[in-house]
Each structure stands twice: as C-alpha cells, then as structure tokens.
Motif scaffolding. Structure first.
Motif, mmCIF file in Angstrom:
data_model
loop_
_atom_site.group_PDB
_atom_site.id
_atom_site.type_symbol
_atom_site.label_atom_id
_atom_site.label_comp_id
_atom_site.label_asym_id
_atom_site.label_seq_id
_atom_site.Cartn_x
_atom_site.Cartn_y
_atom_site.Cartn_z
ATOM 1 N N THR A 146 0.837 -1.185 0.000
ATOM 2 C CA THR A 146 0.000 0.000 0.000
ATOM 3 C C THR A 146 0.881 1.248 0.000
ATOM 4 O O THR A 146 2.105 1.167 -0.011
ATOM 5 N N TYR A 147 0.250 2.416 0.013
ATOM 6 C CA TYR A 147 1.004 3.668 -0.023
ATOM 7 C C TYR A 147 1.498 4.043 1.374
ATOM 8 O O TYR A 147 0.916 3.646 2.390
ATOM 9 N N PRO A 148 2.585 4.821 1.469
ATOM 10 C CA PRO A 148 3.092 5.249 2.772
ATOM 11 C C PRO A 148 2.042 6.046 3.535
ATOM 12 O O PRO A 148 1.468 7.004 3.018
ATOM 13 N N GLY A 149 1.804 5.637 4.765
ATOM 14 C CA GLY A 149 0.820 6.300 5.599
ATOM 15 C C GLY A 149 -0.406 5.461 5.881
ATOM 16 O O GLY A 149 -1.206 5.803 6.758
ATOM 17 N N ILE A 154 -5.094 4.792 8.126
ATOM 18 C CA ILE A 154 -6.277 3.959 7.904
ATOM 19 C C ILE A 154 -6.452 2.939 9.023
ATOM 20 O O ILE A 154 -7.494 2.880 9.683
ATOM 21 N N LEU A 155 -5.415 2.150 9.251
ATOM 22 C CA LEU A 155 -5.533 1.043 10.197
ATOM 23 C C LEU A 155 -5.620 1.539 11.641
ATOM 24 O O LEU A 155 -6.503 1.126 12.402
ATOM 25 N N LYS A 156 -4.729 2.413 12.021
ATOM 26 C CA LYS A 156 -4.643 2.861 13.416
ATOM 27 C C LYS A 156 -5.929 3.525 13.912
ATOM 28 O O LYS A 156 -6.413 3.182 15.005
ATOM 29 N N PRO A 157 -6.528 4.473 13.178
ATOM 30 C CA PRO A 157 -7.748 5.097 13.692
ATOM 31 C C PRO A 157 -8.899 4.108 13.901
ATOM 32 O O PRO A 157 -9.660 4.247 14.863
ATOM 33 N N ILE A 158 -9.017 3.121 13.021
ATOM 34 C CA ILE A 158 -10.090 2.136 13.174
ATOM 35 C C ILE A 158 -9.876 1.318 14.434
ATOM 36 O O ILE A 158 -10.815 1.070 15.199
ATOM 37 N N LEU A 213 10.839 -16.358 11.989
ATOM 38 C CA LEU A 213 10.253 -16.872 10.751
ATOM 39 C C LEU A 213 11.184 -16.793 9.548
ATOM 40 O O LEU A 213 11.096 -17.636 8.650
ATOM 41 N N VAL A 214 12.055 -15.773 9.514
ATOM 42 C CA VAL A 214 12.840 -15.531 8.309
ATOM 43 C C VAL A 214 14.325 -15.458 8.630
ATOM 44 O O VAL A 214 14.726 -15.311 9.789
ATOM 45 N N ILE A 215 15.112 -15.512 7.601
ATOM 46 C CA ILE A 215 16.563 -15.570 7.754
ATOM 47 C C ILE A 215 17.134 -14.289 8.352
ATOM 48 O O ILE A 215 18.146 -14.316 9.057
ATOM 49 N N GLU A 216 16.472 -13.162 8.093
ATOM 50 C CA GLU A 216 16.989 -11.877 8.565
ATOM 51 C C GLU A 216 15.856 -10.862 8.606
ATOM 52 O O GLU A 216 14.973 -10.879 7.737
ATOM 53 N N THR A 217 15.860 -9.999 9.597
ATOM 54 C CA THR A 217 14.927 -8.884 9.621
ATOM 55 C C THR A 217 15.682 -7.584 9.392
ATOM 56 O O THR A 217 16.863 -7.464 9.720
ATOM 57 N N VAL A 218 14.972 -6.623 8.814
ATOM 58 C CA VAL A 218 15.563 -5.317 8.503
ATOM 59 C C VAL A 218 14.669 -4.248 9.143
ATOM 60 O O VAL A 218 13.723 -3.760 8.517
ATOM 61 N N PRO A 219 14.927 -3.887 10.395
ATOM 62 C CA PRO A 219 14.102 -2.872 11.054
ATOM 63 C C PRO A 219 14.327 -1.496 10.431
ATOM 64 O O PRO A 219 15.463 -1.122 10.119
ATOM 65 N N VAL A 220 13.241 -0.762 10.242
ATOM 66 C CA VAL A 220 13.333 0.628 9.767
ATOM 67 C C VAL A 220 12.586 1.526 10.743
ATOM 68 O O VAL A 220 11.877 1.058 11.631
ATOM 69 N N SER A 221 12.733 2.839 10.570
ATOM 70 C CA SER A 221 12.328 3.791 11.600
ATOM 71 C C SER A 221 10.830 3.899 11.810
ATOM 72 O O SER A 221 10.375 4.138 12.932
ATOM 73 N N THR A 222 10.038 3.752 10.753
ATOM 74 C CA THR A 222 8.593 3.924 10.870
ATOM 75 C C THR A 222 7.862 2.936 9.970
ATOM 76 O O THR A 222 8.444 2.368 9.035
ATOM 77 N N ALA A 223 6.564 2.796 10.226
ATOM 78 C CA ALA A 223 5.740 1.964 9.354
ATOM 79 C C ALA A 223 5.680 2.564 7.955
ATOM 80 O O ALA A 223 5.710 1.839 6.952
ATOM 81 N N ALA A 224 5.608 3.896 7.864
ATOM 82 C CA ALA A 224 5.558 4.545 6.551
ATOM 83 C C ALA A 224 6.823 4.273 5.746
ATOM 84 O O ALA A 224 6.775 4.107 4.517
#
Length: 453
Positions: A146-149, A154-158, A213-224
């Motif tokens: 989906t698009y950033p944001g 969308i999800l959080k307010p619901i 679950l996976v071989i490696e995770t790549v954490p980033v700063s935000t969901a967006a």
C-alpha cells in the motif's frame, strides 16, 4: 529494538517476558487472508513451531486447508497436511475468533479501482473485524502492499476507535510481503523481512516475531518507511521493465535483437542489471503497486512522471504484440481476420498457476477484437477463472498441445515461457510462432518460422 529491560506500557509490563513469548515461539499467530501471501506465511510460521490460526472468507479455502490440502499449485499439500496433523495450523472463517491470536498478520488484497486509484476496502473491512475483537497486548501487522501512511492513517484510527491505544494497549506494525510465487531459490523463510512499527515497542515485538520466521529482519524507523520500501522495490522493477520494453520496440525497428543486446550488456560486472521485455506486466504487484504512490503523491502536488510513463509503456505492450502478430500472419499470406491463434501460456509468469493481471487475457481479447479466433494452452491452468476485467473469457479451457492440434492454428503466440512445454514440438508443427519471451532461442531452437516480438 528492546532489550531485557522492561518498558512500562499502560497497565502491563512489555519487555523481556513479552518478547520471550515470540522468541520461545509460544505465541499464537493469526493470519488474515490465505492466498498467495498468507498461505506461505502461515506454513512458515507453523513450521517454525508457532500455533497458527488462519482466517479467510472463502469457505473452500478453509475446508481444504483443514483437510490438509493446498489450493495453490506451487505450495505442497504434503506440507499443509503435516502442519495440520501436528496441530500447528487451523483455518477458519469465524472472525469472532480474532481475540485468540497474540499476533495478527494482515495479508489481504490491495487492488486498484477502475480509475487506477487504491482500493483499500479489504484493509478497512479487516481492520473493522479486528477492532471488534481487539484485546490488550495484541500485535497487529499489515503486510499488504500500500502507499506510505496507510498503517497510521487507515488502520490505526479504526483500531483506536475501540478505546485501546496503539503503543499502550496494542501494538501496530507494517512488514511488506516479498513473495515471489514459484521461485525455487527464495521462499518466505529465506527472504529478509523489512519491519516498521508504530513506536519502538511495536517495532521490537514485530521484529522479535519475524526473526523466528525468516533468515533476517531489517528494522526501519517507521511503518511509513517500510511501506515506502515495498513500493520502491516494485517501482524499480516496473520502470526498468518499461525501459527494456521501449528499447525492444526501437531495436526491432532497427533490426536489432534486444535479447542479444541484454545478454551482451550483462557481461559488464558493474553498472548494469539485466531486465527482460515481455508481452505486458502481470501479477498482483508490479502492474498495480506503483500507482499507489502516484495516487498518494497527488496529495503533495507532485507528479510521478517516471512511474506514469512506465505504466503507459507497459500497458501498451499487448497492443504492440498483437500488431506484430497481425503483420506476421498477413505476411505469411493468410488474412488475420478469421485466422486461428493459439496463445501459449495464460499465467502471468512461468511455472505457476497465477492468473492475476495476466497480459495473456488482454492478448486474447485484442486478437479477437481484430477478427481472429483465439484459444490458449497452459499446463498449469486448465480453465480460465473469473476475473474483474476479463469476465467474458471465464470458463474457457486449455486446449491440448499435440502434433495433431498445433497445425490447426495459423499462428502460435508464446506469452508465458513455462518450462514444462515442449517448444520443439510447437515449432516443428506450427505454421508460425511469435515468441515474446525468447524461449525458443534459449532452448537452441532455430527456425525461420519463429519470430521474436
């Protein structure tokens, strides 16, 4: 990422003990949407030792999974049956059970409307269903492209309309799917997973889950940011495929073979990455995802020229291919009107039964719009399923590919290069072959009746 030190969140302590729930694989994982993304993810989680509760609105999917049967061709029924027998995998269409999982992973479709705008109805409906049963401590992760944001807007307010707060009562994250159906080299567990959370606690929990679950995770700063990563990956492919499709048209006019050019160019050990032309884009990602960013960019008064131009080039390719087909048949001395054409391959890519956005459907419609008759052969798709845009083709059946049937056609159009097709049989018995995938050359088949397009 959180450490062994606990963090006070509302009335509960979220720290080492909660992380341990995922690290020890004692959590129950709920997965909403058991299609090409959700089912492999469910199997991966079950095989990792988690208890998995899969949700889907399709009762056939639910029934078949609970009987140990896969409905996706490249996913083994043996693996499904083993997970079900071990008590690690259960499917349901009872969404009132959404309070049971500790983590809920959302893998629902995100198509485009007829006006090429994002259709987030599946995401919204899913969020409403989760909100009805949301409980404290649950981790909710969106995987749909989906698009950033989207996660924040969308999800959080619901979910927060329940009175529960993200980062305090429940935890919200985004981790884009990276499935490549039929890829024999990379599967769910061997592909690194990008993870972005609504706050550091959500990121820590989502990261702890996916690390199992996976071989490696790549954490980033935000969901967006994580949402932008997924779009960037697919836009990169869409733009470069459009580039080679345009080069194909130019070089063909010059009498130059684009595939020979690419094969030579890729010998350069730096500064070049090969992409290959085709009859058009297919699949649920590349033809669709770039336009999510195009739509979102309008909110900032920005025009995404590269993305829109790439979309125009790729969307035009079926028209270009059919023009080349008409010219080739006419040059052979047979009028295209009334001719018989066999489209070889209905799936959008090789070796899968995935019809999503397949250019073959558009090719068939364009061929018939020009007055010819079109059949198809695909060893993976015995019958064309219902589709949103090509409903008139529903129910057509794959014709046999034999020495007796091939000569019946005035031309064979290779649209999908499945490995389990006898291309030598096709060429030896066909009157004319138009190869959009360069599969005949790759198989060492040299014949004047084979034309590239």
């Amino acid at each position: 990422m959180m450490t062994n030190q606990s963090t006070q969140l509302g009335s509960t302590i979220v720290g080492h003990e909660v992380l341990e729930l995922y690290q020890s694989r004692n959590a129950t994982v709920g997965i909403i949407g058991l299609g090409y993304v959700g089912l492999p993810l469910a199997l991966t989680a079950a095989q990792a030792g988690f208890s998995v509760l899969g949700f889907d609105i399709n009762p056939s999917y639910v029934d078949r999974l609970n009987h140990g049967e896969s409905y996706i061709k490249h996913i083994s029924s043996t693996a499904v049956a083993r997970a079900v027998a071990a008590g690690r995998l259960e499917a349901t269409n009872d969404f009132s059970r959404l309070s049971e999982p500790d983590a809920i992973l959302i893998c629902v479709p995100t198509p485009l409307t007829q006006h090429r705008e994002p259709d987030l109805s599946f995401v919204r409906d899913t969020a409403v269903a989760i909100a009805a049963k949301l409980r404290g401590g649950q981790l909710v992760v969106l995987e749909s492209t989906t698009y950033p944001g989207t996660t924040d807007e969308i999800l959080k307010p619901i979910l927060e309309a329940t009175g529960l707060k993200s980062g305090k009562d429940f935890f919200l994250a985004y981790s884009p799917e990276r499935e490549d159906p039929g890829n024999a080299t990379f599967g769910t567990s061997t592909i690194p997973k990008v993870v972005g959370g609504d706050g550091p606690e959500a990121l820590a929990l989502a990261n702890a889950l996916y690390r199992q679950l996976v071989i490696e995770t790549v954490p980033v700063s935000t969901a967006a940011t994580a949402e932008a990563v997924k779009l960037t990956e697919n836009i990169f492919r869409a733009v470069n495929i459009a580039l080679v499709n345009e080069l194909k048209v130019v070089y063909a006019a010059m009498g130059i073979d684009i595939w020979e050019v690419i094969d030579a160019a890729k010998t350069k050990p730096f500064g070049f990455m090969p992409f290959y032309p085709g009859p058009g884009l297919g699949g649920h990602c590349i033809p669709i995802d770039p336009f999510y960013l195009t739509w979102k960019a309008r909110e900032y008064d920005i025009t995404t020229r590269f993305i829109e131009l790439a979309g125009q080039v790729n969307t035009h390719m079926p028209y270009y291919i059919v023009e080349r087909l008409v010219e080739a048949v006419d040059r052979s001395g047979r009028p295209f009107t009334g001719s018989q054409v066999l489209v070889l391959g209905a799936a959008y890519k090789k070796n899968v039964a995935d019809m999503r956005e397949s250019p073959s459907l558009k090719l068939i419609e364009l061929i018939e719009a020009r007055g010819a008759n079109a059949d198809y052969h695909d060893p993976h798709i015995p019958e064309l399923p219902p589709t949103r845009q090509h409903g008139t083709l529903t129910g057509r059946r794959s014709v046999p590919l034999t020495p007796a049937t091939v000569p019946h056609y005035d031309a064979v159009l290779i649209a999908t290069d499945h490995d389990d097709v006898d291309y030598r049989l096709v060429v030896s018995h066909a009157k004319l072959v138009l190869d959009t995938r360069n599969v005949c050359a790759r198989a060492g088949i040299v014949d004047p009746k084979v034309l590239k397009a």
